[in-house]
Design a protein around this motif. Sequence first.
Motif, PDB file in Angstrom:
ATOM      1  N   PRO A  32      41.056  60.983  -5.775  1.00  0.00           N
ATOM      2  CA  PRO A  32      42.298  60.350  -6.243  1.00  0.00           C
ATOM      3  C   PRO A  32      43.475  61.321  -6.178  1.00  0.00           C
ATOM      4  O   PRO A  32      43.362  62.491  -6.566  1.00  0.00           O
ATOM      5  N   GLY A  33      44.610  60.837  -5.658  1.00  0.00           N
ATOM      6  CA  GLY A  33      45.823  61.644  -5.615  1.00  0.00           C
ATOM      7  C   GLY A  33      45.913  62.628  -4.475  1.00  0.00           C
ATOM      8  O   GLY A  33      46.963  63.243  -4.268  1.00  0.00           O
ATOM      9  N   GLU A  34      44.837  62.813  -3.714  1.00  0.00           N
ATOM     10  CA  GLU A  34      44.885  63.758  -2.592  1.00  0.00           C
ATOM     11  C   GLU A  34      45.753  63.215  -1.464  1.00  0.00           C
ATOM     12  O   GLU A  34      45.800  62.010  -1.207  1.00  0.00           O
ATOM     13  N   VAL A  35      46.430  64.124  -0.766  1.00  0.00           N
ATOM     14  CA  VAL A  35      47.167  63.785   0.449  1.00  0.00           C
ATOM     15  C   VAL A  35      46.489  64.521   1.602  1.00  0.00           C
ATOM     16  O   VAL A  35      46.463  65.765   1.626  1.00  0.00           O
ATOM     17  N   VAL A  36      45.913  63.760   2.524  1.00  0.00           N
ATOM     18  CA  VAL A  36      45.090  64.329   3.596  1.00  0.00           C
ATOM     19  C   VAL A  36      45.716  63.992   4.945  1.00  0.00           C
ATOM     20  O   VAL A  36      46.037  62.827   5.214  1.00  0.00           O
ATOM     21  N   LEU A  37      45.885  64.999   5.774  1.00  0.00           N
ATOM     22  CA  LEU A  37      46.341  64.799   7.146  1.00  0.00           C
ATOM     23  C   LEU A  37      45.128  64.729   8.057  1.00  0.00           C
ATOM     24  O   LEU A  37      44.300  65.647   8.075  1.00  0.00           O
ATOM     25  N   LEU A  38      45.000  63.636   8.799  1.00  0.00           N
ATOM     26  CA  LEU A  38      43.928  63.469   9.770  1.00  0.00           C
ATOM     27  C   LEU A  38      44.480  63.873  11.135  1.00  0.00           C
ATOM     28  O   LEU A  38      45.368  63.205  11.671  1.00  0.00           O
ATOM     29  N   ALA A  39      43.989  64.965  11.669  1.00  0.00           N
ATOM     30  CA  ALA A  39      44.522  65.528  12.909  1.00  0.00           C
ATOM     31  C   ALA A  39      43.479  65.453  14.014  1.00  0.00           C
ATOM     32  O   ALA A  39      42.290  65.227  13.771  1.00  0.00           O
ATOM     33  N   GLY A  40      43.929  65.661  15.243  1.00  0.00           N
ATOM     34  CA  GLY A  40      43.049  65.621  16.402  1.00  0.00           C
ATOM     35  C   GLY A  40      43.823  65.147  17.612  1.00  0.00           C
ATOM     36  O   GLY A  40      44.893  64.542  17.495  1.00  0.00           O
ATOM     37  N   SER A  41      43.274  65.419  18.772  1.00  0.00           N
ATOM     38  CA  SER A  41      43.954  65.031  19.997  1.00  0.00           C
ATOM     39  C   SER A  41      43.957  63.520  20.151  1.00  0.00           C
ATOM     40  O   SER A  41      43.184  62.801  19.517  1.00  0.00           O
ATOM     41  N   GLY A  43      42.969  60.088  21.284  1.00  0.00           N
ATOM     42  CA  GLY A  43      41.675  59.602  21.743  1.00  0.00           C
ATOM     43  C   GLY A  43      40.489  60.189  21.019  1.00  0.00           C
ATOM     44  O   GLY A  43      39.337  59.890  21.358  1.00  0.00           O
ATOM     45  N   SER A  44      40.738  61.014  19.993  1.00  0.00           N
ATOM     46  CA  SER A  44      39.623  61.625  19.270  1.00  0.00           C
ATOM     47  C   SER A  44      38.985  60.672  18.264  1.00  0.00           C
ATOM     48  O   SER A  44      37.944  61.001  17.681  1.00  0.00           O
ATOM     49  N   GLY A  45      39.607  59.514  18.039  1.00  0.00           N
ATOM     50  CA  GLY A  45      39.008  58.536  17.141  1.00  0.00           C
ATOM     51  C   GLY A  45      39.742  58.347  15.829  1.00  0.00           C
ATOM     52  O   GLY A  45      39.225  57.681  14.924  1.00  0.00           O
ATOM     53  N   LYS A  46      40.955  58.882  15.717  1.00  0.00           N
ATOM     54  CA  LYS A  46      41.687  58.780  14.451  1.00  0.00           C
ATOM     55  C   LYS A  46      41.992  57.323  14.099  1.00  0.00           C
ATOM     56  O   LYS A  46      41.750  56.889  12.961  1.00  0.00           O
ATOM     57  N   SER A  47      42.524  56.569  15.056  1.00  0.00           N
ATOM     58  CA  SER A  47      42.841  55.166  14.772  1.00  0.00           C
ATOM     59  C   SER A  47      41.576  54.367  14.464  1.00  0.00           C
ATOM     60  O   SER A  47      41.564  53.498  13.586  1.00  0.00           O
ATOM     61  N   THR A  48      40.498  54.660  15.180  1.00  0.00           N
ATOM     62  CA  THR A  48      39.219  53.991  14.907  1.00  0.00           C
ATOM     63  C   THR A  48      38.748  54.288  13.494  1.00  0.00           C
ATOM     64  O   THR A  48      38.270  53.391  12.777  1.00  0.00           O
ATOM     65  N   LEU A  49      38.882  55.530  13.064  1.00  0.00           N
ATOM     66  CA  LEU A  49      38.472  55.909  11.715  1.00  0.00           C
ATOM     67  C   LEU A  49      39.274  55.126  10.668  1.00  0.00           C
ATOM     68  O   LEU A  49      38.708  54.597   9.700  1.00  0.00           O
ATOM     69  N   LEU A  50      40.583  55.007  10.874  1.00  0.00           N
ATOM     70  CA  LEU A  50      41.414  54.291   9.907  1.00  0.00           C
ATOM     71  C   LEU A  50      41.025  52.820   9.833  1.00  0.00           C
ATOM     72  O   LEU A  50      40.932  52.242   8.737  1.00  0.00           O
ATOM     73  N   LEU A  51      40.794  52.197  10.991  1.00  0.00           N
ATOM     74  CA  LEU A  51      40.443  50.774  11.010  1.00  0.00           C
ATOM     75  C   LEU A  51      39.046  50.528  10.445  1.00  0.00           C
ATOM     76  O   LEU A  51      38.753  49.434   9.943  1.00  0.00           O
ATOM     77  N   GLY A 223      37.322  66.198  16.378  1.00  0.00           N
ATOM     78  CA  GLY A 223      37.174  66.743  17.717  1.00  0.00           C
ATOM     79  C   GLY A 223      37.099  65.637  18.755  1.00  0.00           C
ATOM     80  O   GLY A 223      37.024  64.440  18.436  1.00  0.00           O
ATOM     81  N   SER A 224      37.099  66.028  20.013  1.00  0.00           N
ATOM     82  CA  SER A 224      37.069  65.051  21.106  1.00  0.00           C
ATOM     83  C   SER A 224      35.773  64.264  21.143  1.00  0.00           C
ATOM     84  O   SER A 224      35.703  63.200  21.767  1.00  0.00           O
ATOM     85  N   ASP A 225      34.717  64.755  20.452  1.00  0.00           N
ATOM     86  CA  ASP A 225      33.433  64.046  20.413  1.00  0.00           C
ATOM     87  C   ASP A 225      33.321  63.108  19.218  1.00  0.00           C
ATOM     88  O   ASP A 225      32.254  62.550  18.949  1.00  0.00           O
ATOM     89  N   GLY A 226      34.446  62.914  18.480  1.00  0.00           N
ATOM     90  CA  GLY A 226      34.417  62.010  17.344  1.00  0.00           C
ATOM     91  C   GLY A 226      33.790  62.576  16.099  1.00  0.00           C
ATOM     92  O   GLY A 226      33.477  61.826  15.167  1.00  0.00           O
ATOM     93  N   ARG A 227      33.609  63.888  16.046  1.00  0.00           N
ATOM     94  CA  ARG A 227      33.060  64.553  14.867  1.00  0.00           C
ATOM     95  C   ARG A 227      34.144  65.362  14.156  1.00  0.00           C
ATOM     96  O   ARG A 227      35.104  65.803  14.796  1.00  0.00           O
ATOM     97  N   ILE A 228      34.009  65.546  12.863  1.00  0.00           N
ATOM     98  CA  ILE A 228      34.923  66.412  12.125  1.00  0.00           C
ATOM     99  C   ILE A 228      34.580  67.859  12.448  1.00  0.00           C
ATOM    100  O   ILE A 228      33.441  68.299  12.235  1.00  0.00           O
TER     101      ILE A 228
END
Length: 560
Positions: A32-41, A43-51, A223-228
Amino acid sequence: MSDGAAVLRMESVGVDFGGRRVLDGVDLTVDPGEVVLLAGSSGSGKSTLLLTINGLIPQSIAATVTGTLEVAGHPVATTSTPRLAEHVAVVFQDADSPSVTGTVFEEVCFGAENLCVDATEIERRAENALRAMGLWEQRHADPSRLSGGQRQRLAVAGALAQGTRLLILDEPTANLDPVASDELYALLGGLAVSEPQTAPAIVIVEHDVDLVINIVDRIVVLGSDGRIVDDGPPDLLYAPERLAALRQSGVAVPGPIHAAGLLRELGWQVSQTTEPVELARQVRSDPRPLPVQTGGQPSAEPGEELVGVRGVSVRRGRAMVLTDVNLSVARGSITALIGVNGVGKSTLARTLAGLYRPAAGEIVWAPDVPRGHRAGLVFQNPEHQFVGSTVYNELAHGWRRARLTEEEVAAHVEPLLSLVGLTDMSDQHPFTLSGGQKRRLSVASALGTGTSLLVLDEPTYGQDPHHGARLRRLLLDLHTRGTTIVVVTHDLALVESTATAVALMAGGTVVRSGTALDLLADDEALERAGLRRPAMDRAMSTVPGGSSWWRSVRDGQAES
């Protein structure tokens, strides 16, 4: 960080689209209350993770999801999307999404009303949310009349009014001008500080890390392989010894940190900082000159006019969006249209492309330009122009309409796929691509039209530094081949490194034009038009030789 159970818990989460693994073994907890930046190139899967977090994958978008995923204690796999909406809200890239009510206040209430919240509580939440986002004074306004920055803040206010425990922001500044971007993150940062007990946890996808570096608690790198591949506070993640590895993974490094690292390699005694003004102060205190940097600017030699805008006014509905616009676009030039949200840049671009008819004035083309091959337009939102069922078919569409054989089509399409880095995704549906990949596909689609003028509306939005640099190199390559380009953009770094001419717009007309270096060096003119150079650019301009040195460093970081 607040005490209490995790708002988001992911254990070994994987996502497959038809056998293609996009996310793999993702373990992530957000408190709760954390502000997290999800970074990566890109096509690394960021939008997929959010959805996946908000249940749209797989409940609305078909995919195979494995592992454990809970939001506010609710298992996403077995909780309906409407029920999840009580706990997680997503604000997407498109600030121009249509409103559903007649006033700003009603718009903010709409989500909570659909969750059957008590009316008195809805009004309390709406007022608090509008005040937090700086929109209380606009509560009676028509949402469609707000600026792009205000509309994006309105979307955040609506999410806050739902009482959501988790707020997800997917490139929220992609379509905003620099001032609006700064304002949005200043308000979000203030929310986390002023209301630590009630503020939602926030997960942000944002390629421009300089905008958010001072408000985030953690940075999670995909990462580009979809892993943190990394997870930690900014001061540890951006430790000097880790910068090279981050850049190789396609993660942007904040400008002051990147510049300080290079200066230390050159012998400067500068400390790590995220504040551009502080870095510039340290550099000025050293009597040594910065290394001289030359080149990098495209040729600005004026050519004969390809198309001229003569006293053009354009009406949209009852509103006059453009008024008495005059502009000359030379053959082989790269002309950038800049200005804040809502001044008519995209309208002018679409008028050049023939989509809007002037209410007054005229568009005059050189006599040798065929009517059917005048301008090709790449829209601000890539989805608006996709027609193919696969990436390959999208690029092949125009060539097939020209009745080329499949072998001839492939000869045109395959180089374009390689150019924009989509060869491995040629069989995917365009709508399953990430935001950055969709943008690159839309640019590639326009390249094969054979038009005399290529018009690009915000070509770098949603791009990580590497792919943004690839698009920049593409523009410069097309320029050397004689292609005439008009670019609508808020990316002043792109303007500085590629444009041969700039038209500054305000109030629905062109108020000044000239070369990129001359206009972007005039901070007063930019401020009058509501624009602002990036903080790092402004700070380094106070150092002798700092502007040219930083320009080469900035562009070099993107291309490394």
